[in-house]
Design a protein around this motif. Structure first.
Motif, short mmCIF file in Angstrom:
data_model
loop_
_atom_site.label_atom_id
_atom_site.label_comp_id
_atom_site.label_asym_id
_atom_site.label_seq_id
_atom_site.Cartn_x
_atom_site.Cartn_y
_atom_site.Cartn_z
N VAL A 63 76.58 75.16 16.02
CA VAL A 63 75.71 74.71 15.25
C VAL A 63 74.82 75.76 14.89
O VAL A 63 73.76 76.19 15.55
N GLU A 64 74.83 76.23 13.50
CA GLU A 64 74.12 77.35 12.99
C GLU A 64 72.53 77.14 12.80
O GLU A 64 71.59 77.56 12.67
N VAL A 90 65.60 74.82 14.11
CA VAL A 90 65.39 73.66 13.43
C VAL A 90 64.25 74.14 12.09
O VAL A 90 63.32 74.55 12.45
N ARG A 91 64.92 73.69 10.97
CA ARG A 91 63.72 73.90 9.87
C ARG A 91 63.38 72.36 9.12
O ARG A 91 64.37 71.72 8.92
N SER A 98 59.82 72.00 12.94
CA SER A 98 60.50 73.44 12.80
C SER A 98 60.66 73.88 14.21
O SER A 98 59.45 73.75 15.09
N ARG A 99 61.59 74.48 14.69
CA ARG A 99 61.75 75.14 16.06
C ARG A 99 62.48 76.62 15.61
O ARG A 99 63.53 76.81 15.27
N ASP A 100 61.82 77.57 16.20
CA ASP A 100 62.27 78.90 16.18
C ASP A 100 62.70 79.36 14.60
O ASP A 100 63.63 79.99 14.41
N ALA A 101 61.96 78.71 13.80
CA ALA A 101 62.35 79.10 12.49
C ALA A 101 60.83 78.71 11.52
O ALA A 101 60.30 77.63 11.83
#
Length: 274
Positions: A63-64, A90-91, A98-101
């Motif tokens: 999962v990109e 996650v965006r 959002s997670r790490d983005a």
């Protein structure tokens, strides 16, 4: 009832969660986007914290990216578990999800999982609602070039549903932005609409016109009730209850809260334009 996993278009597989209900219809549709010949996928709306459902989504690894159409729990509750299972960023429009983005922006183009995704801001159901245009996608057996105007398909979240109509979740959602969002989506033409609840729809522009007509009918009905009462539109609980009773009639108590939310939003809209 259709199977929980179904190939909807050339790029999109629908993976339905087992959370049916009056607001979720058959359940939340998580969508898996993958270009032919490409290993990675994008997951749209992880859905509820349902182990079997999330394991099924994680099985499409790698999962990109995980995308979120809006913040409601039936779309976002499973984010943490799916991130733990896949390590994917996650965006969302709302930075809180959002997670790490970075959060998403209107008109932003994402090049991911071997295809293109364009972010389309469609507030109204909620303030943070987005849709996703997939210009390289098409109905099964067709080419994106076969569709008029923009071509492709549109992931609509809860802005457009596969059955029924969308709740305007006041005060987070609002009628004016929702009508503007319908105009925006209609401009993409007669392309497939891929909703977060219910079946895929063949003609986005036609369903936008239907939704707009339905909303105008409700507004006209509310004007008639206010005229008969000699009342001005206001967010008054007693007035809201009277309007709901007149406009929605016999309504399942389980979903009355949704009619109340939409009525409050529509009264607010009428107060602004009268």
């Amino acid at each position: 009832m259709t199977e929980p996993v179904e190939q909807w278009t050339t790029l999109v597989t629908r993976v339905r969660a087992s959370n049916p209900g009056p607001m979720t219809l058959d359940g939340t549709n998580s969508l898996v986007i993958r270009a032919p010949g490409h290993d990675g996928v994008v997951v749209v709306d992880p859905g509820p914290e349902e182990p079997e459902h999330l394991e099924r989504l994680a099985g499409y690894a790698p999962v990109e990216l995980i995308l979120v159409t809006h913040h409601h729990r039936d779309h976002t509750e499973g984010i943490g578990t799916l991130v733990a299972m896949t390590g994917a960023p996650v965006r969302a429009w709302d930075p809180a999800f959002s997670r790490d983005a970075a959060p998403l922006g209107d008109g932003e183009r994402l090049d991911v999982a071997g295809t293109r995704i364009r972010v389309v801001a469609t507030p109204g159901h909620t303030r943070d609602s987005i849709s996703l245009h997939l210009p390289d996608d098409a109905a099964l057996g067709r080419s994106p070039l076969d569709s008029p105007r923009a071509g492709g398909t549109m992931v609509t979240g809860d802005t457009i549903l596969g059955r029924g109509t969308t709740v305007i979740v006041h005060p987070d959602g609002a009628v004016g932005p929702y009508l503007d969002s319908l105009d925006t989506l209609e401009g993409f033409g007669a392309i497939p609409a891929l909703p977060a609840h219910g079946p895929m729809l063949p003609d986005l522009a036609a369903i936008c016109r239907h939704y707009r007509g339905h909303r105008q009918l409700r507004l006209d009905q509310m004007r008639d009730v206010l005229r008969s009462l000699g009342a001005a539109p206001a967010d008054d609980p007693a007035l809201v209850d009277v309007v709901v009773d007149h406009v929605y009639g016999e309504i399942d108590p389980e979903v009355r809260f949704a009619a109340v939310a939409s009525t409050r939003a529509q009264l607010e809209y009428l107060a602004a334009i009268l």
